[in-house]
Design a protein around this motif. Structure first.
Motif, short mmCIF file in Angstrom:
data_model
loop_
_atom_site.label_atom_id
_atom_site.label_comp_id
_atom_site.label_asym_id
_atom_site.label_seq_id
_atom_site.Cartn_x
_atom_site.Cartn_y
_atom_site.Cartn_z
N SER A 564 9.82 -3.17 17.00
CA SER A 564 9.95 -1.75 17.36
C SER A 564 8.65 -1.15 17.88
N ASN A 565 7.96 -1.88 18.67
CA ASN A 565 6.75 -1.36 19.32
C ASN A 565 7.08 -0.87 20.73
N TYR A 594 13.38 -5.72 18.93
CA TYR A 594 13.53 -4.28 19.16
C TYR A 594 12.29 -3.63 19.79
N ASN A 595 11.60 -4.36 20.58
CA ASN A 595 10.44 -3.78 21.25
C ASN A 595 10.85 -3.19 22.60
N ARG A 624 16.99 -8.58 20.99
CA ARG A 624 17.31 -7.19 21.33
C ARG A 624 16.09 -6.37 21.75
N ASN A 625 15.29 -6.91 22.58
CA ASN A 625 14.19 -6.17 23.19
C ASN A 625 14.69 -5.45 24.45
N PHE A 626 14.08 -4.35 24.77
CA PHE A 626 14.51 -3.53 25.89
C PHE A 626 13.45 -3.62 27.00
N VAL A 627 13.85 -4.09 28.21
CA VAL A 627 12.94 -4.26 29.34
C VAL A 627 13.53 -3.53 30.54
N THR A 648 18.60 -9.43 25.19
CA THR A 648 17.61 -8.57 25.85
C THR A 648 18.34 -7.57 26.73
N ASN A 649 17.93 -6.34 26.68
CA ASN A 649 18.55 -5.25 27.43
C ASN A 649 17.62 -4.87 28.59
#
Length: 666
Positions: A564-565, A594-595, A624-627, A648-649
């Motif tokens: 979550s960074n 969750y980054n 589940r990282n958001f890019v 990955t989103n």
């Protein structure tokens, strides 16, 4: 009288120069008559008593002619009493003698001052030589109002740029004109002592240590003499203690507990050392000593000179607590313009006593060098400000830091401000904040502020925060350190703004060991040997607005279960210089979930060794990282965005390496 005959008989007394029986001349007759009258006068009383008195019968007391005659002043009487030269003694002042000495016009004539003589001697314009200063000549050179008129300097004649009272008025620096952002609120204590308010509490008494027997010759033990002078000041309520130039040798271990020792300061004292004064510890074998002790005191200022330990001649091998100044449990203390060196332990320690912390301590323009353990240790305190000081060349026993904030068990270092200082060439870290405890409640270090400092050429890190909370690092520079430029390990709630970190051996800036809720905002991280910025086992942090360029490994890396960074709005270019096509500008990997990685501008750069990818989600353990919304055009030598993560989103999409925009990595 007519001529007559001279009587016969003895008439010689009456008719001198005459012959009896001859005719007497008138002159002779007159002379005879005068003689007869004189005879009667001389025998008047007898004549009166014999002839006249019985006939007339004059009563007693009557004024008669005979009586008058007795009192009359006659020539005969005067003749007898007259003062004549023959009667005057040799030393008597007489008319004749006065006559000889009297000043007469005739005598004065030759020597008298007359107009004619003055005329000859008088100074006139015609007699003054060409080079002589005369009234007339002075008049020509005099500065007069009339002469100044045309050439005088007046405010009206000053140009627009001239410095005059009127010109200064518009350009004066006033509190109202200062930008509030330029004035950093360093603390009430810092402001108080910056303006010398402590000195107002000191008595107006000054004594010289030499007046009490101190020698200062580099060999005599001056401890007793100096403490005697201090004791006198204590007896009068305080004052100023003056040290002239010299080397004053101090027995630092005189206390029975081997802890106080040295020079023991009192309340309300101002200690002033001449610039060339050295207060030096006498070599000893003690593991603990104090050259100067400030224990449970208040209102103290000490300035100037050098405090020198015994490191060069120390005869023991144990211990690490030999201090130049030991300040414990004291308040309102100012230390300025001093040098501390060669101590067996620390140049200075500021901490608490057994019952209370030190409060409101201000230190400025000091150098602490070549001490064995620390340049400065800050322990149990409530308000310490250190400004424009140098902490350097510490080595000998751990932690070997320039400055170390390290409270004892159960105590806290609070309200510490370190600004515009330099930490260099220390065997350990330049700056170290070593708290204990994994939560804010049990941490020993809180709220430290570092502003505008430099840390370089140190044996470990430039700036190191460990198990500390809510610290602020602003506009600090770290370079050429043997490990990390700026490191926060443990704790959290930090703010790192406008940092400049370059050419450090490992990382430029790292958050590790569960650091949480910290912000890295603005600044430049470049030319690190390994990672530019790394988040290792750290969560809930923000990295924004950085320029991260030309680092050896990844530019920004999020790894080892960091969650979550927020990694956004950064510029990353030319990273991965250590090995070609191996590292990425931004990389998330090793169980990091969750980054948020978005709005970054990523470029491959022009180095020989180029990054492999612009952005890389490296493995399936990262979930589940958001890019999204990143510009990865020409961002990696192999590809723009690479994804091996789970779920990955990619949001609205990104600019890929080929310049296309889409949600599919390219």
């Amino acid at each position: 009288m007519a001529a007559g005959y001279v009587p016969n008989g003895a008439v010689t007394p009456l008719y001198e120069n005459t012959t009896p029986g001859t005719v007497a001349s008138p002159v002779a007759v007159d002379g005879a008559v005068v003689a007869m009258v004189q005879t009667i006068n001389d025998n008047w009383q007898a004549f009166y008593d014999f002839i006249i008195g019985p006939i007339i019968g004059v009563p007693d007391g009557a004024v008669t002619t005979p009586k008058i005659r007795d009192l009359a002043i006659t020539t005969q009487k005067i003749a007898e009493l007259a003062v004549v030269n023959s009667k005057i003694a040799d030393g008597t002042i007489s008319t004749q003698k006065l006559a000889d000495a009297i000043i007469t016009t005739l005598k004065l004539a030759d020597a008298s001052v007359t107009n004619s003589k003055l005329a000859e001697l008088s100074v006139t314009v015609s007699k003054i030589a060409d080079g002589t200063i005369s009234t007339q000549k002075l008049m020509d050179e005099l500065i007069t109002t009339a002469k100044l008129g045309n050439g005088s300097v007046t405010e009206a004649k000053l140009s627009n740029g001239s410095v005059s009272t009127r010109a200064l008025a518009d350009r004066s620096v006033t509190a109202g004109k200062l930008d509030p952002s330029l004035v950093y609120p360093i603390s009430d204590a810092g402001i108080q002592y910056k303006f010398g308010l402590v000195n107002e509490q000191l008595e107006d008494i000054a004594i010289n240590v030499r007046s009490y027997g101190a020698v200062g010759n580099g060999s005599a033990n001056d401890t007793v003499a100096i403490n005697s002078a201090i004791n006198y000041l204590a007896s009068v309520g305080g004052g100023t203690l003056l040290f002239p130039n010299g080397i004053f040798m101090i027995d630092t271990t005189t206390d029975s507990n081997n802890s106080i020792g040295g020079i023991a300061l009192i309340d309300n004292i101002n200690v002033v050392l001449s610039p060339d004064t050295i207060i030096r510890a006498i070599p000893n074998s003690a593991g603990r000593y104090n050259v100067i002790s400030i224990w449970n005191k208040k209102n103290i200022t000490i300035t100037g000179g050098t405090i020198q330990g015994d490191r060069a001649g120390h005869t023991g091998s144990t211990g690490e607590w030999g201090y130049g100044i030991s300040c414990k449990g004291s308040q309102n203390v100012v230390i300025k313009n001093m040098i501390f060196n060669d101590c067996w332990g620390d140049g200075l320690i500021i901490g608490g006593s057994s019952t209370q912390p030190s409060k409101n301590v201000y230190m400025e323009q000091c150098i602490s060098s070549n001490n064995r353990r620390q340049g400065l240790t800050i322990a149990w305190v409530d308000g310490v400000t250190v400004v424009n000081c140098d902490f350097c060349y510490t080595s000998g026993t751990a932690p070997q830091a320039g400055l170390d904030i390290e409270p004892d068990n159960g105590h806290v270092a609070d309200k510490v401000i370190i600004s515009y200082c330099r930490f260099y060439n220390n065997a350990g870290s330049g700056f170290l904040s070593a708290g204990v405890g994994t939560t804010e409640d049990d941490s020993r270090v809180k709220g430290v502020k570092l502003i505008g400092n430099y840390s370089y050429n140190n044996g470990i890190n430039g700036f190191h925060f460990t198990n500390s909370f809510n610290c602020t690092s602003a506009q600090n520079t770290a370079y050429s350190n043997a490990a990390i430029g700026i490191l926060a390990g443990g704790g959290g709630g930090h703010i790192f703004s406008d940092s400049y970190s370059y050419s450090n051996t490992t990382d430029g800036l790292r958050l590790s060991n569960t650091v949480k809720k910290s912000v890295i905002n603005g600044g430049q991280i470049e030319k690190s040997g390994q990672f530019g910025v790394s988040l290792v086992t750290s969560s809930g942090n923000s990295v924004t607005g950085l320029s991260v360029n030309n680092n050896g490994y990844h530019g920004i890396s999020v790894l080892s279960a960091s969650h979550s960074n927020d990694i956004s709005s950064n510029t990353c270019e030319g990273n991965g210089t250590a090995t070609a096509d191996t590292y990425s500008n931004i990389k998330v990997y090793s169980n990091s979930d969750y980054n948020n990685v978005q709005n970054n501008n990523v470029r491959v750069g022009a180095n020989t060794n180029k990054p492999k990818y612009g952005i890389e989600i490296a493995d399936t353990t990262s979930d589940r990282n958001f890019v999204s919304n990143n510009n990865c055009r020409l961002s990696g030598n192999v590809g723009g965005i690479f994804n091996s993560g789970t779920s990955t989103n990619f949001g609205a999409g990104n600019f890929n390496n080929d310049g296309t925009f889409g949600t599919t990595p390219n």
